[in-house]
Structures are given as C-alpha cells and as structure tokens.
Design a protein around this motif. Structure first.
Motif, mmCIF file in Angstrom:
data_model
loop_
_atom_site.group_PDB
_atom_site.id
_atom_site.type_symbol
_atom_site.label_atom_id
_atom_site.label_comp_id
_atom_site.label_asym_id
_atom_site.label_seq_id
_atom_site.Cartn_x
_atom_site.Cartn_y
_atom_site.Cartn_z
ATOM 1 N N GLN A 47 50.243 35.330 30.353
ATOM 2 C CA GLN A 47 49.166 36.326 30.302
ATOM 3 C C GLN A 47 47.869 35.752 30.870
ATOM 4 N N GLN A 50 48.112 35.741 34.587
ATOM 5 C CA GLN A 50 47.911 37.074 35.165
ATOM 6 C C GLN A 50 46.431 37.357 35.365
ATOM 7 N N GLU A 53 45.218 35.162 38.231
ATOM 8 C CA GLU A 53 45.752 35.640 39.507
ATOM 9 C C GLU A 53 45.030 36.914 39.938
ATOM 10 N N HIS A 54 44.738 37.771 38.990
ATOM 11 C CA HIS A 54 44.056 39.034 39.305
ATOM 12 C C HIS A 54 42.682 38.786 39.920
ATOM 13 N N THR A 60 50.692 32.817 41.719
ATOM 14 C CA THR A 60 51.946 32.468 41.048
ATOM 15 C C THR A 60 53.121 32.761 41.973
#
Length: 65
Positions: A47, A50, A53-54, A60
């Motif tokens: 999480q 994520q 990465e956003h 990833t």
C-alpha cells in the motif's frame, strides 16, 4: 507530467515511506525484503508503494507469480 507537490510531500511525510525510499536508493528490493526491517506486513508495504508510485517517486515491477 508535472508532479503534484502537495501529494508528493504528503507521501514523503510518512516515516515508513521515507524508509522505503531510503532503502530503494540502494537498488531494487522485493516487497518482503522491504517489510523485514520495518516490522510491517507485506500488504502494508504494498500500500505504501502504491502511494509512492502514484506520485512518481518509485516504479514497481511484478516478477514471478
């Protein structure tokens, strides 16, 4: 693409995410390898990744299954 600075600073405001970025500065690592020293679950690390990465801090890649 211009980074959303508010989102970036919010993501890096979390100590766990900063620790992940610090570790990844050394090179690629598996999610389980990232979770070990932090004492959190693999799901929690996923999480956090994520979020990072956003905002474009990490990338990833799924390998294997």
């Amino acid at each position: 693409m211009t980074p959303d600075l508010d989102r970036l600073f919010q993501a890096l405001g979390d100590p766990t995410r900063r620790a992940i970025v610090d570790r990844l500065a050394e090179g690629p690592a598996s999610v389980s390898r990232l979770a070990e020293p932090l004492g959190v679950t693999v799901t929690a690390i996923a999480q956090h990744l994520q979020v990072l990465e956003h905002c474009g801090v990490v990338r990833t890649e799924k390998v294997g299954r």
